[in-house]
Design an enzyme around this catalytic site. Structure first.
Site, PDB file in Angstrom:
ATOM      1  N   GLY A  78      -3.469 -10.576   7.411  1.00  0.00           N
ATOM      2  CA  GLY A  78      -3.199 -11.966   7.745  1.00  0.00           C
ATOM      3  C   GLY A  78      -2.752 -12.760   6.540  1.00  0.00           C
ATOM      4  O   GLY A  78      -3.003 -12.385   5.392  1.00  0.00           O
ATOM      5  N   LYS A 123       0.818  -1.218   0.000  1.00  0.00           N
ATOM      6  CA  LYS A 123       0.000   0.000   0.000  1.00  0.00           C
ATOM      7  C   LYS A 123       0.849   1.264   0.000  1.00  0.00           C
ATOM      8  O   LYS A 123       0.504   2.268  -0.614  1.00  0.00           O
ATOM      9  CB  LYS A 123      -0.950   0.001   1.184  1.00  0.00           C
ATOM     10  CG  LYS A 123      -0.255  -0.137   2.520  1.00  0.00           C
ATOM     11  CD  LYS A 123      -0.987  -1.048   3.489  1.00  0.00           C
ATOM     12  CE  LYS A 123      -0.401  -2.430   3.410  1.00  0.00           C
ATOM     13  NZ  LYS A 123      -0.949  -3.434   4.318  1.00  0.00           N
ATOM     14  N   LYS A 158      -4.203   3.465   2.239  1.00  0.00           N
ATOM     15  CA  LYS A 158      -5.279   2.699   1.610  1.00  0.00           C
ATOM     16  C   LYS A 158      -6.388   3.614   1.101  1.00  0.00           C
ATOM     17  O   LYS A 158      -6.932   3.413   0.020  1.00  0.00           O
ATOM     18  CB  LYS A 158      -5.827   1.689   2.615  1.00  0.00           C
ATOM     19  CG  LYS A 158      -4.790   0.644   3.047  1.00  0.00           C
ATOM     20  CD  LYS A 158      -5.260  -0.116   4.288  1.00  0.00           C
ATOM     21  CE  LYS A 158      -4.248  -1.165   4.731  1.00  0.00           C
ATOM     22  NZ  LYS A 158      -4.569  -1.703   6.080  1.00  0.00           N
ATOM     23  N   GLY A 192       0.659 -10.139  18.301  1.00  0.00           N
ATOM     24  CA  GLY A 192       1.028 -10.017  16.898  1.00  0.00           C
ATOM     25  C   GLY A 192       0.044  -9.214  16.071  1.00  0.00           C
ATOM     26  O   GLY A 192       0.136  -9.164  14.847  1.00  0.00           O
ATOM     27  N   VAL A 246      -5.163  -3.089  -0.139  1.00  0.00           N
ATOM     28  CA  VAL A 246      -6.227  -2.447   0.628  1.00  0.00           C
ATOM     29  C   VAL A 246      -7.168  -3.504   1.198  1.00  0.00           C
ATOM     30  O   VAL A 246      -7.730  -4.311   0.448  1.00  0.00           O
ATOM     31  CB  VAL A 246      -7.030  -1.458  -0.237  1.00  0.00           C
ATOM     32  CG1 VAL A 246      -8.131  -0.804   0.603  1.00  0.00           C
ATOM     33  CG2 VAL A 246      -6.129  -0.396  -0.841  1.00  0.00           C
ATOM     34  N   ILE A 255     -10.544  -8.648   1.335  1.00  0.00           N
ATOM     35  CA  ILE A 255     -11.806  -8.112   0.809  1.00  0.00           C
ATOM     36  C   ILE A 255     -11.581  -7.582  -0.601  1.00  0.00           C
ATOM     37  O   ILE A 255     -10.707  -6.739  -0.803  1.00  0.00           O
ATOM     38  CB  ILE A 255     -12.337  -6.955   1.683  1.00  0.00           C
ATOM     39  CG1 ILE A 255     -12.316  -7.338   3.166  1.00  0.00           C
ATOM     40  CG2 ILE A 255     -13.721  -6.536   1.225  1.00  0.00           C
ATOM     41  CD1 ILE A 255     -12.617  -6.165   4.093  1.00  0.00           C
ATOM     42  N   ASP A 290      -1.187   4.116   7.781  1.00  0.00           N
ATOM     43  CA  ASP A 290      -1.536   2.934   6.988  1.00  0.00           C
ATOM     44  C   ASP A 290      -2.942   3.080   6.387  1.00  0.00           C
ATOM     45  O   ASP A 290      -3.145   2.821   5.198  1.00  0.00           O
ATOM     46  CB  ASP A 290      -1.458   1.696   7.889  1.00  0.00           C
ATOM     47  CG  ASP A 290      -1.949   0.448   7.189  1.00  0.00           C
ATOM     48  OD1 ASP A 290      -1.179  -0.120   6.388  1.00  0.00           O
ATOM     49  OD2 ASP A 290      -3.105   0.048   7.431  1.00  0.00           O
TER      50      ASP A 290
END
Lengths: 436, 436
Positions: free
Chosen positions: B308, B107, B207, B189, B134, B138, B203
């Site tokens: 993830g 990103k 996006k 984590g 992004v 999804i 961040d």
């Protein structure tokens, strides 16, 4: 690249008019995104003179919609006539045979004839697209065909019928009973004069069969969808569900069982209890939502307006843009010849929690009879919720209970044991509880 | 059509390993959907010997990732190195210049260099794809680029940073304060050792800038995103919000103002109060969600895992499949040359309801001073929520209030009037209330 994509539009109902309005309203941005002009050249509908609030004079008028399939000034046929067969199907077949791309919002036609139409489209190397056939403006066909394409999906489920969802969520908000809310929905235009396809779950089943074929790479098999509508869900059931922390929604759900004899497809449309903690429980009114669970993506949710002029037109024109961009491929994600024929799965050994509601005569021993049947069939009762008076005026009482998780066949066995019992004054209502 | 698409994979962290696992686990279905085999031929990472739990022996090893750009056995470069510049950018540039498609989850690189990379991809007529950049798994880049392509979008907003959302929803569930939950998130984590980019909103801003460019056809302008992180949101604010029927979420939001001088783009990342009736309020933990509102589609919601190994790999490989299917086009939906340069919008005349929290000394007249500043700046107070003791141990008190809807500049004016006041022991916290 051509500088114009020419559209032949068949059907000038709500959605057809929406498409004309959208193409006009968003013209400049559509040209930019499609890389060319998108232009309706010819239209066809039943009445040429009806006032639809849009100017049809720029378009050629065609009395017979099927004639759009052979016009030289049409590149893409947009079929919005509706109906699984008849002129809609005739037009789609003829257009594909003539090498023209076809876009349709017709879930019934795709559910019944999608495979043969896709076979024809693939043979002619033209597009067949139907984003608007499922969940209105939500790009869920694209979501499954492309967005989750890297995943083996483990389950596809969701709320696919806005009429049922409007009725159920209104019953929940108002405490009113089914028939009253249906009548109100008809007044407001949320339900058809003949609401059978919606309230009996057939419309949701059409959509589910389409999603299952794309998501699981299965040959589309509408006839195998097991369908239960919402007509037997009462205000009392919704009230009981509420006290337990659930809402009731018509859930369309499909998954695949991997058996030694080959993969089997389970497709069901049923009213279910949905936990208030589940994202689908917040889907109210005519909204639709689809969940796809993938082995790498995890749970994905797509939500939005499931019907209506604007949303459905949005999906139709998105398909037009894909065609203009030449970003199209196999209608069902993989070529029809490679789809797997899957037998319908048996559900008996599957386990779920179940809500059961009995309408019984008010006399001693009835509860013992029901609970004995449960015991004999191997159903474990988690809670007996209520024993209250039914609304039927006949002095009956309602007995509602929730089972522990157990095989579906056991619940069916218990119902079978009670078949013909004098104690039951109506068939029991069995609603599964959607797992979180 | 080639029978294999050959992938050069740079970066073998969590996502890179996920891509290898996914390609292996779902191999047969990927071949069916892509119409060809998808095969990693060469990999590059910092350490060749580190145990990553996957077998790298089938792949050629390349010490310098940039060398992937020129290998004859690579058709598509998958860049998972990270970082806005350095080897990631060098590799992407070199690969595109050599006519190879590029897929990235980066990103920061797309937010800073997306336009020049897309220009290069368009000049070479190769794909540049970044679905994984992004909202993890999804398919929201596809959702905006293609799903809503028929619409003029009126607003794009959502929850784009899983770390912040995990922290805020955990604070909500546990009543714990920011620093404690952050430490716990780092242990689990869910947050980096250096969490600055996440908790300061950078961040999410990366996006948002990418989504805004695609959704609005605007030249990507990361520097214009106004960013406020979540570090000043306290347990007391979350508790106050709760009593008012809200949760607090870090919301990234973009829209376009149509002014006589041309379209202007407003891009903001801010913690907001979100009504519990809003679909975004139920988005908990590391989940992401994006809302797109279109002039025909209405409100669409895309929700799922925002990060993830599995979800991000799912998005990367979906891009690979699109390339194999040759279903690709302009990376930002329309060619870079046609994107509109948009100046940043001023937000002062926009109206919103606002939550304000002051930390003040506990002495007479403080409340009068604050409310006078509100009055003088033209801010109308809807409710004064609390006057309780602050947790700072210094005897300060918290004063929280919600304003009626009014121009943002008035709230800023009130804050300016209070600047330097002896009564305030900390800068006020200003959180907008997201409209329903």
């Amino acid at each position: 690249m051509a500088d114009t994509l020419r559209i032949g539009l068949a059907g000038l109902g709500t959605v057809g008019v929406g498409v004309i309005r959208l193409l006009e309203t968003n013209r400049d941005l559509l040209t930019a995104r499609a890389g060319m002009q998108l232009k309706v050249t010819a239209v066809s509908a039943q009445s040429r003179t009806k006032d639809r609030g849009v100017d049809l004079s720029p378009f050629a008028w065609v009395d017979d919609p099927v004639a759009l399939a052979t016009r030289d000034d049409v590149d893409v046929v947009v079929e919005l006539i509706g109906g699984s067969d008849g002129p809609a199907l005739e037009l789609a077949k003829a257009a594909l045979a003539n090498g023209k791309a076809v876009i349709t919002a017709n879930k019934a036609m795709i559910a019944h004839h999608g495979l043969s139409l896709a076979t024809s489209a693939e043979a002619q190397d033209v597009a067949l697209k139907f984003e608007a056939a499922v969940a209105g403006g939500i790009p869920v066909i694209k979501g499954l065909r492309e967005g989750t394409s890297a995943n083996q999906l483990t389950s596809i489920y969701g709320i696919l019928n806005g009429t049922c969802n409007y009725i159920l969520s209104t019953m929940e908000d108002t405490g009113a009973d089914f028939a009253d809310v249906l009548a109100e929905a008809q007044d407001k235009g949320y339900a058809e004069a003949d609401p059978t396809f919606d309230i009996e779950g057939v419309d949701a089943a059409h959509k589910l069969a389409i999603l299952a074929a794309i998501g699981f790479g299965a040959e589309l098999d509408f006839d195998a969808v097991r369908v239960t509508g919402i007509t037997r869900v009462g205000a009392a059931d919704i009230a009981q569900a509420d006290t337990l922390g659930f809402v009731i929604r018509l859930i369309a759900q499909a998954d695949v069982e991997h058996t030694p004899g080959g993969d089997r497809l389970l497709q069901r449309v049923r009213p279910c209890l949905v936990s208030k903690a589940h994202p689908l429980s917040g889907v109210d009114g005519p909204t639709n939502a689809v969940v796809a669970e993938g082995n790498f993506s995890g749970r994905l949710l797509f939500q939005g307006a499931g019907a209506g002029e604007g949303p459905t037109a949005s999906a139709v024109v998105a398909d037009v843009i894909d065609i203009a961009r030449d970003e199209v491929g196999a209608p069902f994600s993989i070529p029809v010849a490679n789809l797997s024929p899957m037998l319908p799965a048996e559900s008996g050994e599957r386990t779920e929690r179940t809500y059961l509601r009995f309408t019984v005569t008010d006399r001693p021993g009835v509860l013992a009879e029901i609970t004995a049947a449960m015991r004999d069939a191997g159903v474990s009762i988690e809670s007996l919720i209520q024993k209250g008076r039914a609304d039927d005026g006949g002095g009956d009482v309602l007995v509602a209970m929730v089972t522990h998780e157990g095989p579906e066949r056991c619940v069916r066995g218990a119902i079978d044991l009670l078949e013909g019992s004098d104690s039951l004054t109506a068939p029991p209502l069995v609603l599964p509880i959607l797992p979180d």
